[in-house]
Design a protein around this motif. Structure first.
Motif, PDB file in Angstrom:
ATOM      1  N   GLU A 327      71.969  66.004  25.063  1.00 58.10           N
ATOM      2  CA  GLU A 327      72.099  66.447  23.674  1.00 58.10           C
ATOM      3  C   GLU A 327      71.762  65.329  22.702  1.00 58.10           C
ATOM      4  N   SER A 328      72.283  64.133  22.975  1.00 57.58           N
ATOM      5  CA  SER A 328      72.032  62.991  22.095  1.00 57.58           C
ATOM      6  C   SER A 328      70.573  62.552  22.159  1.00 57.58           C
ATOM      7  N   LEU A 329      70.012  62.508  23.367  1.00 55.96           N
ATOM      8  CA  LEU A 329      68.631  62.055  23.525  1.00 55.96           C
ATOM      9  C   LEU A 329      67.643  63.013  22.880  1.00 55.96           C
ATOM     10  N   LEU A 330      67.922  64.307  22.947  1.00 64.14           N
ATOM     11  CA  LEU A 330      67.021  65.281  22.319  1.00 64.14           C
ATOM     12  C   LEU A 330      66.945  65.076  20.814  1.00 64.14           C
ATOM     13  N   GLN A 331      68.054  64.666  20.205  1.00 69.68           N
ATOM     14  CA  GLN A 331      68.041  64.410  18.767  1.00 69.68           C
ATOM     15  C   GLN A 331      67.149  63.239  18.419  1.00 69.68           C
ATOM     16  N   ARG A 332      66.973  62.321  19.392  1.00 67.84           N
ATOM     17  CA  ARG A 332      66.161  61.134  19.128  1.00 67.84           C
ATOM     18  C   ARG A 332      64.691  61.341  19.486  1.00 67.84           C
ATOM     19  N   VAL A 333      64.431  62.060  20.577  1.00 67.76           N
ATOM     20  CA  VAL A 333      63.030  62.238  20.982  1.00 67.76           C
ATOM     21  C   VAL A 333      62.349  63.367  20.219  1.00 67.76           C
ATOM     22  N   ALA A 334      63.130  64.261  19.630  1.00 67.50           N
ATOM     23  CA  ALA A 334      62.550  65.369  18.867  1.00 67.50           C
ATOM     24  C   ALA A 334      63.287  65.534  17.543  1.00 67.50           C
ATOM     25  N   PRO A 335      63.231  64.512  16.668  1.00 73.76           N
ATOM     26  CA  PRO A 335      63.942  64.614  15.379  1.00 73.76           C
ATOM     27  C   PRO A 335      63.377  65.751  14.540  1.00 73.76           C
ATOM     28  N   GLY A 336      64.272  66.446  13.861  1.00 74.53           N
ATOM     29  CA  GLY A 336      63.840  67.562  13.022  1.00 74.53           C
ATOM     30  C   GLY A 336      63.795  68.889  13.747  1.00 74.53           C
ATOM     31  N   ARG A 337      63.911  68.864  15.089  1.00 78.70           N
ATOM     32  CA  ARG A 337      63.937  70.111  15.851  1.00 78.70           C
ATOM     33  C   ARG A 337      65.343  70.334  16.402  1.00 78.70           C
ATOM     34  N   ARG A 338      65.756  71.581  16.429  1.00 75.45           N
ATOM     35  CA  ARG A 338      67.075  71.907  16.968  1.00 75.45           C
ATOM     36  C   ARG A 338      66.908  72.454  18.384  1.00 75.45           C
ATOM     37  N   LEU A 339      66.548  71.556  19.279  1.00 74.25           N
ATOM     38  CA  LEU A 339      66.307  71.953  20.662  1.00 74.25           C
ATOM     39  C   LEU A 339      67.604  72.006  21.456  1.00 74.25           C
ATOM     40  N   THR A 340      67.694  73.004  22.300  1.00 72.08           N
ATOM     41  CA  THR A 340      68.820  73.103  23.228  1.00 72.08           C
ATOM     42  C   THR A 340      68.277  73.330  24.630  1.00 72.08           C
ATOM     43  N   LEU A 341      69.092  73.005  25.601  1.00 72.89           N
ATOM     44  CA  LEU A 341      68.734  73.195  27.008  1.00 72.89           C
ATOM     45  C   LEU A 341      69.411  74.450  27.532  1.00 72.89           C
ATOM     46  N   ALA A 342      68.629  75.331  28.141  1.00 75.07           N
ATOM     47  CA  ALA A 342      69.208  76.512  28.771  1.00 75.07           C
ATOM     48  C   ALA A 342      70.150  76.074  29.887  1.00 75.07           C
ATOM     49  N   PRO A 343      71.193  76.856  30.175  1.00 73.67           N
ATOM     50  CA  PRO A 343      72.121  76.477  31.261  1.00 73.67           C
ATOM     51  C   PRO A 343      71.405  76.182  32.573  1.00 73.67           C
ATOM     52  N   ALA A 344      70.398  76.989  32.913  1.00 70.91           N
ATOM     53  CA  ALA A 344      69.659  76.738  34.151  1.00 70.91           C
ATOM     54  C   ALA A 344      68.900  75.421  34.081  1.00 70.91           C
ATOM     55  N   ALA A 345      68.443  75.035  32.885  1.00 67.94           N
ATOM     56  CA  ALA A 345      67.742  73.764  32.718  1.00 67.94           C
ATOM     57  C   ALA A 345      68.698  72.594  32.947  1.00 67.94           C
ATOM     58  N   LEU A 346      69.933  72.721  32.458  1.00 67.00           N
ATOM     59  CA  LEU A 346      70.933  71.665  32.687  1.00 67.00           C
ATOM     60  C   LEU A 346      71.265  71.541  34.165  1.00 67.00           C
ATOM     61  N   ARG A 347      71.344  72.675  34.856  1.00 60.98           N
ATOM     62  CA  ARG A 347      71.615  72.616  36.289  1.00 60.98           C
ATOM     63  C   ARG A 347      70.460  71.956  37.039  1.00 60.98           C
ATOM     64  N   CYS A 348      69.244  72.214  36.572  1.00 63.49           N
ATOM     65  CA  CYS A 348      68.071  71.584  37.173  1.00 63.49           C
ATOM     66  C   CYS A 348      68.125  70.061  36.992  1.00 63.49           C
ATOM     67  N   LEU A 349      68.523  69.599  35.816  1.00 63.96           N
ATOM     68  CA  LEU A 349      68.671  68.164  35.569  1.00 63.96           C
ATOM     69  C   LEU A 349      69.773  67.567  36.438  1.00 63.96           C
TER      70      LEU A 349
END
Length: 454
Positions: A327-349
């Protein structure tokens, strides 16, 4: 403040409420006084403002107010300073994750037992000091972030050693955040207002190492057209951070040892001794003990550097922190976008070993953000981002043979794993499942049929 301290046990004298009120209110940090049953009997304004949320805290338990927990800290995965103090009979310090008006924050706790004469303590005074260098919730600011036990153990050591002048040696794999930890040590120290000077020992050629570190006089060597102060002088009064200290040439190690032992050094081309007022923090991903045994690192320097060693955990040792870090890293690598990870994407990570640790996680998330057009990063996108490193890792030119990284699965295997993970989420229609994976319903049916035949 209404103080309700009444001595109900035999032999205890009543506490002077008005004097206690005035004293507690004079303290800038949050303070509470509570009994052996964890019941708060007095609290100053700083505590009420930070934890009270507009209501009264008197009569409530400290764990209910600070932790939002119905049970004491030692029954909820944390170390209870009251329980420790009853065993040790003295003051105790711990690091806790508290619910504050700003969210969940790390707080340093100092608990002092209060006795009536020589008997057992009846009350306990607790002082709370926020640990600004770390966060327990997502943030877009660079800070140490996590809640996993391995992370908290390292953070507690940082909080304990930072106010001292002891040298710190940060150990851990590449990408575990050693530079961030060095900054945390500096910012929590008495030298925080002075410079933090970082030296990348791996990037300095041996011929320039001494002049970069200690400075040089005009004409000291070819090209020295003017006198120049070194990095040690720039760090005067502050902290000198030697990153990748295992790469320091042997010829320079003895001069660094002299600096640490005597606090003095000479510029290249100068005979006059200069004094350095520095606090040293060093970091390495190498096994310095093995290097000492191999004659590649001075034993005396090793012991001088490792006054207080701290090992930072690998990401695989703190996998529960991945959603928080993502969550924190997404705010830094994609500033200005409200990106979220799908639950399945988090499980993949969570299923990936991350040999490159947090640095690798950041790279994967940046790729996934670039591959995503909408607001949700799917498991299929994460699987695709993970394959970018496949076959791209080569042994580092360090003279050591690194441990082999886990073999990266192919794209189809990752997609199948993401699909199996997504199928474990109950209550989803096939169309919703396809949308979460970033594929069409027809493609989903085809993949399901293919998996059934395997």
């Amino acid at each position: 403040m209404n103080t309700t301290v009444n001595a109900t046990e035999e032999g205890a004298a009543p506490a002077p409420a008005a004097l206690l009120d005035a004293w507690l209110e004079s303290l800038p940090e949050p303070h509470i006084l509570f009994d052996r049953s964890y019941r708060i009997v007095a609290a100053n304004g700083a505590y009420r403002q930070q934890y009270g949320q507009g209501g009264s805290v008197l009569g409530r338990t400290c764990h209910a107010v600070s932790h939002h927990s119905a049970v004491p800290c030692d029954q909820a995965g944390e170390s209870c300073p009251l329980a420790r103090s009853l065993v040790s009979g003295q003051r105790e310090r711990v690091l806790h994750l508290h619910h504050t008006r700003s969210g969940r924050e790390y707080v340093q706790i100092e608990l002092t037992p209060l006795r009536a004469g020589a008997g057992e303590p009846l009350y306990f005074l607790e002082r709370m000091e926020p640990l600004r260098i770390a966060q327990g919730a997502g943030t877009d600011a660079p800070a140490m972030l996590g809640r996993a036990p391995a992370f908290r153990a390292a953070l507690e050591l940082i909080a304990r050693v930072a106010p001292s002048q002891a040298s710190v040696l940060l150990l851990g794999e590449s990408g575990t955040g050693k530079e961030l930890a060095a900054r945390a040590v500096h910012e929590a120290s008495t030298r925080a207002a002075r410079p933090l000077v970082a030296v990348d020992c791996a990037s300095l050629p041996e011929s320039l190492f001494e002049s970069e570190l200690f400075g040089h006089e005009k004409g000291a060597f070819t090209g020295a057209h003017a006198a120049r102060a070194g990095l040690v002088e720039a760090a005067h009064g502050g902290t000198l951070f030697l990153d990748e200290v295992g790469d320091i040439p042997l010829t320079m190690q003895v001069k660094l040892l002299r600096l640490l032992e005597s606090g003095t050094y000479r510029r290249v081309g100068q005979s006059e001794l200069r004094r350095a007022d520095i606090r040293l923090v060093a970091a390495t991903h190498r096994d310095l003990g093995a290097m000492v045994r191999a004659g590649q690192f001075r034993q005396d320097l090793y012991y001088r550097l490792s006054t207080f060693p701290i090992t930072l955990p690998a990401l695989r040792e703190r996998a529960p922190d991945i959603p928080l870090l993502a969550e924190s890293l997404l705010q830094r690598v994609a500033p200005g976008r409200r990106l979220t990870l799908a639950p399945a994407a988090l499980r993949c990570l969570a299923q990936h070993p991350f040999p490159g640790n947090v640095r690798e996680l950041r790279n994967v998330l940046e790729r996934a953000a670039l591959l995503t057009d909408g607001d949700t990063i799917t498991a299929a996108t994460v699987a695709r981002a993970l394959t970018f490193d496949q076959g791209g890792l080569q042994p580092a030119a360090t003279g050591q043979t690194p441990a082999p990284a886990p073999a990266a699965p192919d794209l189809r295997s990752l997609q199948d794993a993401a699909l199996r993970s997504a199928l474990q989420t109950p209550g989803r229609t096939r169309r919703e499942l396809a949308a979460a994976l970033g594929i069409s319903p027809r493609t989903l049916y085809r993949k399901l049929r293919s998996m059934q035949k395997q």
